[in-house]
Design an enzyme around this catalytic site. Structure first.
Site, PDB file in Angstrom:
ATOM      1  N   GLY A  94      -1.894 -13.341   3.360  1.00 39.58           N
ATOM      2  CA  GLY A  94      -1.592 -12.662   4.613  1.00 39.58           C
ATOM      3  C   GLY A  94      -0.113 -12.605   4.951  1.00 39.58           C
ATOM      4  O   GLY A  94       0.602 -13.574   4.755  1.00 39.58           O
ATOM      5  N   SER A  95       0.355 -11.483   5.466  1.00 40.52           N
ATOM      6  CA  SER A  95       1.798 -11.306   5.640  1.00 40.52           C
ATOM      7  C   SER A  95       2.093 -10.084   6.504  1.00 40.52           C
ATOM      8  O   SER A  95       1.219  -9.542   7.171  1.00 40.52           O
ATOM      9  CB  SER A  95       2.471 -11.165   4.274  1.00 40.52           C
ATOM     10  OG  SER A  95       1.773 -10.223   3.484  1.00 40.52           O
ATOM     11  N   ARG A  96       3.354  -9.615   6.441  1.00 42.71           N
ATOM     12  CA  ARG A  96       3.790  -8.490   7.256  1.00 42.71           C
ATOM     13  C   ARG A  96       4.816  -7.665   6.481  1.00 42.71           C
ATOM     14  O   ARG A  96       5.652  -8.210   5.750  1.00 42.71           O
ATOM     15  CB  ARG A  96       4.413  -9.017   8.562  1.00 42.71           C
ATOM     16  CG  ARG A  96       5.041  -7.962   9.478  1.00 42.71           C
ATOM     17  CD  ARG A  96       5.635  -8.654  10.689  1.00 42.71           C
ATOM     18  NE  ARG A  96       6.472  -7.776  11.482  1.00 42.71           N
ATOM     19  CZ  ARG A  96       6.041  -7.031  12.500  1.00 42.71           C
ATOM     20  NH1 ARG A  96       4.779  -7.071  12.866  1.00 42.71           N
ATOM     21  NH2 ARG A  96       6.876  -6.262  13.188  1.00 42.71           N
TER      22      ARG A  96
END
Length: 211
Positions: free
Chosen positions: A177-179
């Site tokens: 999970g990240s951006r």
């Protein structure tokens, strides 16, 4: 599946294979847990082919996920001017390959150490570990920033400064999970809204102004 993307998980698969075999002698049910984790890891590192729209002024999403914010901010690393930022949050179930929003030359690539705060937090853009890219063509320079999250711990860059990339071509990925943020010129027309789900390399998020 794509071998280059799967290769980023080679040590994870090795560790899981050892745990599957070792845990089998303790409990078949425990071994099943590690089998499920291996299947999830295989799914996480999937890398499907994408068809990019043939529009010269289109700016594509750089990642799969959900648009979390669209704001005007000062871009601090490359152009150092006010730009419009489209933030995309990637959950652990999204494809995590990053793709170029426009065709162009890589003119900037810089890694920055930092924290691993939840990628949904408003301050993660300034505090989290990141890698910033800039893609330049005759129309514009588009800046993209990869950010780690609370689970993601490694940013991968496949492209190098000087590479000429096609629109929608893979340039890197973030593990788990990240951006990902896309910085646009202020005169670009954003065509997505907060809450929209986008697909990297295929969803048009903005259109550049006509020259």
């Amino acid at each position: 599946m794509r071998l280059q993307t799967l290769a980023e998980a080679r040590w994870i698969f090795v560790i899981l294979a050892v745990l599957i075999v070792g845990s089998w002698f303790v409990s078949p049910w425990l071994s099943l847990v590690f089998v499920i984790l291996a299947i999830y890891t295989l799914a996480f590192f999937r890398d499907p082919e994408r068809v990019s729209p043939n529009e010269d002024n289109a700016v594509l999403a750089a990642a799969d996920g959900t648009v979390t914010d669209i704001i005007e901010v000062d871009e601090p690393e490359v152009l150092k001017i006010k730009m419009r930022r489209v933030g995309i949050f990637l959950s652990i179930f999204n494809v995590h390959t990053n793709r170029t929003p426009v065709a162009g030359r890589v003119i900037y690539r810089e890694h920055r150490k930092g924290l691993c705060l939840d990628a949904r937090r408003a301050d993660c853009s300034e505090k989290n570990e990141s890698m910033t890219w800039a893609f330049q063509n005759s129309r514009a320079t588009i800046v993209v920033r990869q950010l780690t999250g609370a689970i993601a711990r490694r940013i991968v860059g496949w492209a190098k400064v000087g590479d000429e990339l096609a629109r929608g071509e893979r340039f890197g990925m973030i593990r788990f999970g990240s951006r990902t943020e896309v910085y646009l010129p202020l005169n670009a027309s954003v065509v997505v809204n907060v809450g929209d789900r986008v697909a990297g390399g295929s969803t048009v998020i903005a259109r550049l102004a006509d020259q």
